[in-house]
Design an enzyme around this catalytic site. Structure first.
Site, PDB file in Angstrom:
ATOM      1  N   GLU A 338       0.790  -1.237   0.000  1.00  0.00           N
ATOM      2  CA  GLU A 338       0.000   0.000   0.000  1.00  0.00           C
ATOM      3  C   GLU A 338       0.820   1.284   0.000  1.00  0.00           C
ATOM      4  O   GLU A 338       0.621   2.162   0.849  1.00  0.00           O
ATOM      5  CB  GLU A 338      -0.975   0.009   1.198  1.00  0.00           C
ATOM      6  CG  GLU A 338      -2.043  -1.063   1.118  1.00  0.00           C
ATOM      7  CD  GLU A 338      -3.123  -0.944   2.181  1.00  0.00           C
ATOM      8  OE1 GLU A 338      -2.911  -0.264   3.196  1.00  0.00           O
ATOM      9  OE2 GLU A 338      -4.204  -1.543   1.975  1.00  0.00           O
ATOM     10  N   GLU A 444      -6.226  -7.953  -0.156  1.00  0.00           N
ATOM     11  CA  GLU A 444      -6.974  -7.672   1.072  1.00  0.00           C
ATOM     12  C   GLU A 444      -8.415  -7.347   0.691  1.00  0.00           C
ATOM     13  O   GLU A 444      -8.650  -6.658  -0.288  1.00  0.00           O
ATOM     14  CB  GLU A 444      -6.399  -6.448   1.819  1.00  0.00           C
ATOM     15  CG  GLU A 444      -4.978  -6.620   2.306  1.00  0.00           C
ATOM     16  CD  GLU A 444      -4.500  -5.426   3.146  1.00  0.00           C
ATOM     17  OE1 GLU A 444      -5.333  -4.566   3.509  1.00  0.00           O
ATOM     18  OE2 GLU A 444      -3.288  -5.363   3.418  1.00  0.00           O
TER      19      GLU A 444
END
Ligand SMILES: *[C@@H]1O[C@H](CO)[C@@H](O)[C@H](O)[C@H]1NC(C)=O
Ligand SMILES: *[C@@H]1O[C@H](CO)[C@@H](O)[C@H](O)[C@H]1NC(C)=O
Ligand SMILES: *[C@@H]1O[C@H](CO)[C@@H](O)[C@H](O)[C@H]1NC(C)=O
Ligand SMILES: *[C@@H]1O[C@H](CO)[C@@H](O)[C@H](O)[C@H]1NC(C)=O
Ligand SMILES: *[C@@H]1O[C@H](CO)[C@@H](O)[C@H](O)[C@H]1NC(C)=O
Ligand SMILES: *[C@@H]1O[C@H](CO)[C@@H](O)[C@H](O)[C@H]1NC(C)=O
Ligand SMILES: *[C@@H]1O[C@H](CO)[C@@H](O)[C@H](O)[C@H]1NC(C)=O
Ligand SMILES: *[C@@H]1O[C@H](CO)[C@@H](O)[C@H](O)[C@H]1NC(C)=O
Length: 702
Positions: A338, A444
């Site tokens: 991320e 995710e």
């Protein structure tokens, strides 16, 4: 999981059409499904006849436990005990493999019955501890068989909060060091402040190790295989390898637990996606990056140096997991979790990922079977922002993290309005990306539809139930959403619907996360949406994730659009054409080290002419290698060859280290600070790769 800083711009997935909840998917429904599956599986369990080649058991007589003359597997019959006349070795029950109903013996000597209704079998032979014979389920390839990316379906979970603790996942670890106002020294809100707080009152090393040793254990790996899952994504911190003097993180200890994870995954036939979740200087500024605060990766005065240090850690980890003892287990490496692209910039990330790809493939060799798949995150720009990036690269996966909870506010006060379908939005996005980029997945996701939950509430802009968000007011209270003990069947069915439609749409996925720990204050789980195991135990996660196959197509109102024909190009999976990135592609994705830095409104602009003056590290340091596990049993000390830690002996260039005489600013707080003068920049760094790498040890296999 990502939190959004207030005011941050964020890519938002297209609004999803409202799909009315399907009623009546009762417990009876799942019983019927379960019984039907069981019947099929009982008929289908056929363990491969691999026992003939298994090395004889260390205890001479116990070899009959698994390699009995009849050749019949010990596991399928449900017995973990050795065959007639066998004397079990003291440390374990004599069986080196077993299926449903077999007895598992754990490190501490305790035992448990293995439950795997899906034809999976575990395998661990202390005298052959790197054997990859285990299989998670009948439909998942054994570890020593090829995983066919794009053909076999990744159904995985993250082991979040374990080696990278996060407050909302393991509140009990943080609560003793918080008083609610995050005032020092009781202000544990990320691992930086947690370790400092722990050290202020005790011994952070011992306290962190106590967490690693208990939050996730071998039992979890067994249960994950039992749940029909075949991969785990494991967030890891860079401080498994080293820390710099000004960093409080507990170094090295987590590596010992990652080694355990490798052995446990191996035992149950699970593949690992190793996810480097923390990056020196922080790649997103969120608390799970190690330190809440500014972004100093590829950004700011220490942006290049921190990225060089990251390359060193990617190198050490790639060298380790590419070794023959580990490559069948750690089959994917998510190299930067991320990265916040709105600040860092896409050209900067593209240049870095190209450099990392080349470095990693120089280590592992090119082509399928040589080192892990490389996973890059979409930077929150959506997958389409990466279409066409590095055509001809060798095995890069594109990772997206679609969450409802942090998207635009929705009216979600009532359970009856809880159901939304990801099919039309995410299904198309993933399919298009498979076609336009290559292997694509969701690293995710969760069934959280809003941000309710301890230390989740209020972190983002969207879907806030309690409190206010910009442009709107609260729609209700989080009480209903947090009280999972009293959720009714409708509520759970709504979540189940969301789980099944997400699984089907995302196709290759890792749930965030396997487990949420109890709060030490309330003694219960306070962020229930985020726990796969809680949903599994309480009826809102399917006991067999294959139940999701075809769920979208069967749902009314889902817009189907099938650009992906189910077949990836050969170069995309490490076959012919992998490792042939065209020169114009290489030229268009920038040079490394960076020659320009993103002009982000939150930072003073660093002009291209100044980038060469930014401090760098230099490749003159001693190489850091990681060592493998050691195996011992009470009766015999077995020392299996765990590898040197370094797959490619020709990779001998020095490790990045500070340049003598450079006065570096703090690598975590270096946005907007003056650029140091003197021996610091690119001209002072020893020329990269002075001794060019020899050809990769294994030639490309085209
Ligand atoms: C996997 O391992 C088992 C046991 O060692 C062996 O029998 C089998 O042939 C192996 N499969 C492959 C594809 O190597
Ligand atoms: C937390 O500790 C700080 C510093 O000691 C103090 O000022 C503050 O009032 C405390 N807050 C609570 C909720 O106890
Ligand atoms: C984690 O970070 C977010 C901000 O990104 C913050 O709102 C949240 O409170 C943090 N969690 C804790 C326990 O400090
Ligand atoms: C802290 O704990 C670790 C591990 O238990 C131990 O090795 C170390 O000596 C301890 N440090 C201090 C200062 O007690
Ligand atoms: C990879 O190896 C080639 C050939 O030795 C070399 O020219 C190149 O610089 C290396 N790239 C990286 C990033 O190590
Ligand atoms: C969490 O708390 C519940 C009771 O609320 C208890 O049953 C459970 O065992 C606890 N879990 C752990 C890991 O302590
Ligand atoms: C995505 O592609 C797969 C395989 O081609 C297809 O089965 C599925 O229906 C597609 N999904 C959507 C939402 O278009
Ligand atoms: C940086 O970006 C801002 C906003 O787009 C722009 O106004 C400014 O001129 C840019 N600065 C430079 C030096 O490019």
């Amino acid at each position: 999981m990502h939190y959004l800083p207030d005011g941050a711009r964020r890519y938002e997935h297209k609004p999803l059409p409202y799909i009315p909840p399907r009623r009546g998917r009762s417990r009876l429904f799942w019983w019927i499904i379960g019984l039907a599956l069981l019947a099929i599986i009982v008929l289908a369990v056929v363990l491969p006849v691999y026992f003939t080649v298994v090395k004889p058991h260390q205890s001479s007589s116990a070899s009959s436990g698994a390699g009995s003359s009849s050749g019949s597997p010990t596991g399928s019959g449900g017995s973990g005990s050795p065959g007639t006349g066998a004397q079990p070795a003291p440390a374990f029950n004599g069986a080196i493999t077993g299926g449903d109903g077999s007895t598992l013996t754990f490190e501490d000597g305790s035992t448990m019955t293995y439950s795997n209704a899906f034809g999976g079998y575990w395998y661990f032979d202390p005298s052959d501890p790197f054997n990859d014979a285990a299989r998670a389920q009948s439909w998942s390839p054994a570890l020593n068989e090829t995983w066919r990316f794009g053909v076999d379906t990744i159904r995985g979970v993250n082991l979040g909060g374990w080696l990278v603790p996060e407050p909302f996942i393991v509140p009990a670890l943080f609560e003793p060091y918080q008083n609610g106002s995050f005032a020092p020294p009781y202000n544990a809100q990320d691992e930086w402040t947690l370790t400092n707080s722990m050290n202020a009152v005790g011994n952070a090393t011992a306290l962190m190790e106590a967490h690693y040793a208990t939050f996730i254990t071998e039992q979890d790996f067994a249960r994950i295989a039992s749940a029909g899952l075949n991969w785990v994504r494991i967030p890891v911190p860079f401080w498994m390898i080293e820390v710099y003097a000004n960093e409080p993180f507990v170094p090295h200890v987590s590596w010992q637990y990652f080694l355990k994870a490798i052995q446990w995954a191996r035992k149950y036939g699970l593949r690992i996606n190793m996810d480097l979740h923390t990056i020196p200087g922080s790649q997103n500024g969120w608390n799970h990056s190690g330190k809440l605060g500014p972004i100093n990766f590829l950004f700011g005065v220490m942006g290049i140096a921190n990225a060089q240090r990251t390359l060193a850690y990617l190198r050490t980890l790639t060298e380790f997991v590419s070794q023959p003892e580990y490559k069948n287990v750690v089959q994917m490496f998510s190299i930067v979790n991320e990265a916040w692209m709105p600040v860092i910039g896409q050209p900067e990330l593209q240049a870095f990922y190209l450099e990392a790809h080349d470095m990693m493939r120089n280590i592992s060799g090119y082509g399928e079977g040589n080192g892990p798949f490389i996973s890059i995150h979409d930077g929150f720009a959506g997958m389409q922002a990466w279409y066409g990036y590095l055509t001809g690269s060798d095995r890069i996966a594109l990772d997206t993290h679609p969450y409802f909870a942090f998207n635009s506010p929705a009216s979600v006060a009532q359970p009856s309005s809880f159901v939304a379908s990801p099919c039309s939005g995410w299904g198309q996005e993933l399919n298009a990306s498979m076609q336009q980029f290559g292997f694509s997945m969701a690293g995710e996701w969760a069934v959280a539809t809003n941000d309710c939950g301890l230390w989740v509430n209020g972190v983002g802009l969207g879907n806030r139930v309690e409190g206010t968000y910009p442009g709107s007011t609260a729609v209700g209270s989080c009480d209903t959403f947090d009280a999972w003990e009293s959720w009714d069947a409708d509520f759970k069915n709504g979540l189940m619907d969301l789980a099944l439609s997400s699984m089907d749409a995302l196709q290759n996925w890792f749930y965030w996360t396997w487990k949420i720990g109890n709060s030490s204050i309330s003694g219960r789980i306070e962020s229930p949406f985020w726990s796969y195991s809680l949903g599994l135990d309480n009826g809102w996660i399917p006991p067999d994730p294959r139940a999701a196959v075809g769920y979208c197509a069967a749902s009314a109102g889902v817009v189907m659009n099938n650009p992906f024909n189910g077949v990836l190009s050969s170069w995309q999976t490490g076959g012919a054409g992998a490792g042939t990135i065209a020169a114009d592609q290489i030229a268009s994705y920038g040079v490394w080290p960076l020659t320009s830095m993103n002009n982000c409104s939150t930072s003073p602009y660093i002009a291209p002419s100044d980038v060469i003056r930014l401090p760098q590290y230099t490749e003159t340091g001693a190489i850091i290698t990681l060592s493998g596990p050691t195996f011992t049993t009470p009766s015999t000390t077995q020392t299996a060859d765990a590898g040197s830690g370094w797959d490619n002996a020709a990779d001998t260039v020095g490790y990045y280290e500070p340049i003598q005489g450079c006065d570096y600013p703090n690598q975590w707080v270096a946005v907007g600070v003056p650029i140091p003068t003197g021996a610091c920049g690119q001209l002072s760094a020893k020329k990269r790769r002075e001794a060019p790498l020899a050809a990769p040890t294994e030639p490309p296999r085209f």
